[in-house]
Design a protein around this motif. Structure first.
Motif, mmCIF file in Angstrom:
data_model
loop_
_atom_site.group_PDB
_atom_site.id
_atom_site.type_symbol
_atom_site.label_atom_id
_atom_site.label_comp_id
_atom_site.label_asym_id
_atom_site.label_seq_id
_atom_site.Cartn_x
_atom_site.Cartn_y
_atom_site.Cartn_z
ATOM 1 N N ARG A 160 0.865 -1.192 0.000
ATOM 2 C CA ARG A 160 0.000 0.000 0.000
ATOM 3 C C ARG A 160 0.900 1.240 0.000
ATOM 4 N NH1 ARG A 160 -2.887 3.349 3.983
ATOM 5 N NH2 ARG A 160 -1.594 2.360 5.595
ATOM 6 N N THR A 161 0.760 2.068 -1.031
ATOM 7 C CA THR A 161 1.601 3.258 -1.164
ATOM 8 C C THR A 161 0.894 4.451 -0.571
ATOM 9 O OG1 THR A 161 2.604 2.389 -3.192
ATOM 10 C CG2 THR A 161 2.822 4.745 -2.781
ATOM 11 N N ILE A 162 1.585 5.155 0.331
ATOM 12 C CA ILE A 162 0.988 6.324 0.980
ATOM 13 C C ILE A 162 1.982 7.481 0.947
ATOM 14 C CG2 ILE A 162 -0.575 5.077 2.516
ATOM 15 C CD1 ILE A 162 1.542 5.258 4.686
ATOM 16 N N PHE A 163 1.444 8.686 0.833
ATOM 17 C CA PHE A 163 2.275 9.890 0.962
ATOM 18 C C PHE A 163 2.663 10.013 2.427
ATOM 19 C CE2 PHE A 163 2.103 14.698 1.604
ATOM 20 C CZ PHE A 163 3.451 14.862 1.306
ATOM 21 N N VAL A 164 3.948 10.127 2.691
ATOM 22 C CA VAL A 164 4.431 10.138 4.072
ATOM 23 C C VAL A 164 3.749 11.235 4.886
ATOM 24 C CG1 VAL A 164 6.483 10.401 5.518
ATOM 25 C CG2 VAL A 164 6.642 9.141 3.371
ATOM 26 N N GLY A 165 3.476 12.376 4.248
ATOM 27 C CA GLY A 165 2.871 13.499 4.956
ATOM 28 C C GLY A 165 1.452 13.267 5.409
ATOM 29 N N GLU A 166 0.814 12.170 4.975
ATOM 30 C CA GLU A 166 -0.557 11.877 5.390
ATOM 31 C C GLU A 166 -0.618 11.192 6.743
ATOM 32 O OE1 GLU A 166 -2.241 9.513 2.339
ATOM 33 O OE2 GLU A 166 -2.385 11.138 0.883
ATOM 34 N N LEU A 167 0.487 10.659 7.205
ATOM 35 C CA LEU A 167 0.489 9.914 8.461
ATOM 36 C C LEU A 167 0.362 10.862 9.657
ATOM 37 C CD1 LEU A 167 3.349 7.436 7.542
ATOM 38 C CD2 LEU A 167 0.892 6.927 7.655
ATOM 39 N N PRO A 168 -0.523 10.572 10.602
ATOM 40 C CA PRO A 168 -0.745 11.473 11.750
ATOM 41 C C PRO A 168 0.525 11.790 12.528
ATOM 42 C CG PRO A 168 -2.485 9.829 11.630
ATOM 43 C CD PRO A 168 -1.464 9.434 10.612
ATOM 44 N N SER A 169 1.383 10.808 12.748
ATOM 45 C CA SER A 169 2.601 11.055 13.525
ATOM 46 C C SER A 169 3.542 12.013 12.799
ATOM 47 C CB SER A 169 3.325 9.734 13.814
ATOM 48 O OG SER A 169 3.687 9.082 12.605
ATOM 49 N N ILE A 170 3.587 11.906 11.473
ATOM 50 C CA ILE A 170 4.432 12.803 10.669
ATOM 51 C C ILE A 170 3.832 14.202 10.679
ATOM 52 C CG2 ILE A 170 5.493 13.177 8.429
ATOM 53 C CD1 ILE A 170 6.431 10.615 9.734
ATOM 54 N N GLN A 171 2.515 14.292 10.557
ATOM 55 C CA GLN A 171 1.848 15.592 10.592
ATOM 56 C C GLN A 171 2.089 16.290 11.919
ATOM 57 O OE1 GLN A 171 -2.255 14.758 9.665
ATOM 58 N NE2 GLN A 171 -1.904 14.710 7.456
ATOM 59 N N GLU A 172 2.001 15.545 13.005
ATOM 60 C CA GLU A 172 2.236 16.131 14.326
ATOM 61 C C GLU A 172 3.659 16.672 14.440
ATOM 62 O OE1 GLU A 172 1.310 13.284 17.300
ATOM 63 O OE2 GLU A 172 -0.808 13.103 16.720
ATOM 64 N N ALA A 173 4.617 15.915 13.912
ATOM 65 C CA ALA A 173 6.019 16.359 13.966
ATOM 66 C C ALA A 173 6.212 17.628 13.142
ATOM 67 C CB ALA A 173 6.936 15.247 13.456
ATOM 68 N N TRP A 174 5.583 17.661 11.957
ATOM 69 C CA TRP A 174 5.714 18.849 11.111
ATOM 70 C C TRP A 174 5.023 20.059 11.745
ATOM 71 C CZ3 TRP A 174 8.062 21.701 7.831
ATOM 72 C CH2 TRP A 174 7.408 22.771 7.211
ATOM 73 N N ASP A 175 3.819 19.864 12.261
ATOM 74 C CA ASP A 175 3.086 20.978 12.869
ATOM 75 C C ASP A 175 3.869 21.571 14.038
ATOM 76 O OD1 ASP A 175 1.075 20.569 11.050
ATOM 77 O OD2 ASP A 175 -0.234 19.473 12.429
ATOM 78 N N ALA A 176 4.496 20.700 14.827
ATOM 79 C CA ALA A 176 5.287 21.176 15.966
ATOM 80 C C ALA A 176 6.499 21.964 15.483
ATOM 81 C CB ALA A 176 5.732 20.004 16.823
ATOM 82 N N TYR A 177 7.113 21.492 14.405
ATOM 83 C CA TYR A 177 8.305 22.173 13.873
ATOM 84 C C TYR A 177 7.934 23.514 13.240
ATOM 85 C CZ TYR A 177 12.433 23.103 11.022
ATOM 86 O OH TYR A 177 13.542 23.706 10.443
ATOM 87 N N TYR A 178 6.891 23.509 12.405
ATOM 88 C CA TYR A 178 6.525 24.728 11.688
ATOM 89 C C TYR A 178 5.945 25.776 12.630
ATOM 90 C CZ TYR A 178 4.861 27.692 7.889
ATOM 91 O OH TYR A 178 4.658 28.753 7.031
ATOM 92 N N GLY A 179 5.233 25.337 13.635
ATOM 93 C CA GLY A 179 4.575 26.271 14.544
ATOM 94 C C GLY A 179 5.454 26.734 15.685
ATOM 95 N N ARG A 180 6.690 26.242 15.708
ATOM 96 C CA ARG A 180 7.577 26.619 16.812
ATOM 97 C C ARG A 180 7.866 28.114 16.770
ATOM 98 N NH1 ARG A 180 10.743 25.932 12.642
ATOM 99 N NH2 ARG A 180 12.893 26.709 12.580
ATOM 100 N N VAL A 181 8.114 28.679 17.931
ATOM 101 C CA VAL A 181 8.513 30.091 18.039
ATOM 102 C C VAL A 181 9.888 30.128 18.676
ATOM 103 C CG1 VAL A 181 7.998 32.330 19.062
ATOM 104 C CG2 VAL A 181 6.131 30.874 18.262
ATOM 105 N N ASP A 182 10.820 30.750 17.980
ATOM 106 C CA ASP A 182 12.164 30.834 18.528
ATOM 107 C C ASP A 182 12.143 31.550 19.869
ATOM 108 O OD1 ASP A 182 13.167 29.599 16.268
ATOM 109 O OD2 ASP A 182 13.508 31.487 15.217
#
Length: 375
Positions: A160-182
């Motif tokens: 089963r081929t899936i876009f990595v960005g669709e996985l909830p754990s990956i989304q959570e990691a990205w959201d945390a990274y992008y939404g971070r405030v220095d």
């Protein structure tokens, strides 16, 4: 006013599923790089519609970082230089650096994520660049035409081929990274020009694409890139302070409106877009016909609507519901090298615009003699 109105429009577009959520961009991604558990590239998958001159597959991917010069990698979706280390411009050293930067970004974001797909992505970047494998899998002709296009990382999950960005754990990691405030002390916080709240100002805003005559890679509405443009020790866009989220919202709203090519108008060298605050396209349909474009409405409907709205009355016909009190916005942008100039910005109730249109036609009407039956 323009920026805050665009931020409001972004919220409407998201509610209508016409714009991506915060931290994501709707991007054309014609190919998927399918990797297995040990990070080996096993397949290159065509995505979307390949019937036209260029393939089209618009999907939400993690937001693109501004890239004007230097090496700036993107997460899970990029070109062959960054994802595959392929030298497309005769600079092998830079291509190697781009691939290395892309790997470092992915390892940083996925650090601590307990997911097989995340491990596969990290393994992919720990290997030597696999562009030759991609070329072999695609064939020379397809490869040659694809080197300027976007590829997305996909994972082969047991067939089963899936876009990595669709996985909830990956989304959570990205959201945390992008939404971070220095980290910033209180003295570094300033008042946002949009909300008035205390924020860390975003120094570089995303690019705007779709303005005729501007750079195809995108241009900036707000940009301070030389000391002569700055003041009081502020750098870059700290001179027009707004948060990362506010910068994302106004640029995403602009890009979404400009991407709707049937709704974009040209006046000379200016690119003109319009929108109603409520998000109902019926207002734009009427306005398009005012501007000489087909809005899909009959002339009688437009005339009747204009007359009613000009008198301050609502207009209802079948599924069209127009209020004279609805706020309507018209923005004209002109290209200016790497920047965009605001030629004009008009905002008023739709009834006020209708009164001006009605007055114009009455003022320019030809009063004919009674014996002239010309219509």
């Amino acid at each position: 006013m323009i920026i805050s109105d665009l931020c409001d429009e972004y919220a409407v577009l998201v509610s209508q599923n016409k714009a991506p959520a915060y931290g994501y961009d709707n991007t054309n991604v014609p190919y998927g790089l399918v990797i297995d558990d040990d990070g080996t590239l096993v397949r290159v998958r065509p995505l979307g519609d390949f019937s036209g001159k260029k393939p089209v597959n618009i999907i939400p991917v993690p937001a693109r970082f501004p890239r004007s010069s230097g090496i700036v990698a993107n997460f899970l979706c990029d070109n062959v230089t960054y994802l595959l280390g392929c030298d497309t411009k005769g600079n092998a050293k830079r291509s190697a650096q781009a691939f290395q930067a892309c790997g470092e970004l992915h390892r940083r974001i996925l650090d601590g994520v307990k997911d097989r797909a995340a491990s596969a992505v990290c393994a992919f970047f720990s290997k030597a660049p696999q562009w030759q494998t991609a070329q072999r899998l695609m064939g020379d002709e397809a490869w040659k035409s694809s080197v300027t296009m976007n590829f997305a990382l996909e994972y082969d999950d047991g067939g089963r081929t899936i876009f990595v960005g669709e996985l909830p754990s990956i989304q959570e990691a990205w959201d945390a990274y992008y939404g971070r405030v220095d980290d910033a002390d209180e003295s570094a916080l300033v008042s946002s020009l949009v909300s008035g709240e205390r924020i860390v100002p975003e120094k570089v805003h995303p690019k705007i694409k779709g303005v005729a005559g501007a750079q195809s890679s995108g241009a900036s509405v707000i940009s301070f890139n030389a000391p002569a443009f700055c003041s009081h020790g502020a750098e870059q866009n700290e001179n027009a302070p707004m948060s990362k989220r506010e910068a994302y919202e106004y640029t995403t709203a602009l890009n979404t409106l400009l991407a709707d090519r049937d709704r974009v108008q040209r006046i000379g060298g200016d690119t003109v877009i319009s929108w109603a605050r409520c998000g109902d396209n019926a207002y734009r349909d009427v306005w398009d016909q005012y501007m000489g474009q087909s809005g899909g409405l009959s002339e009688k409907v437009v005339v009747d609507a204009t007359r009613a709205l000009a008198q301050g009355k609502p207009y209802d016909y079948e599924e069209i519901h127009l209020s004279p009190d609805e706020q309507f916005h018209i923005l004209a942008l002109s290209p200016n090298a790497a920047r965009l100039s605001v030629r004009f910005y008009l905002t008023d109730t739709f009834g006020a615009f209708a009164r001006n249109i009605d007055r114009h036609y009455r003022d320019t009407a030809i009063r004919r003699p009674v014996y002239d039956s010309t219509t």
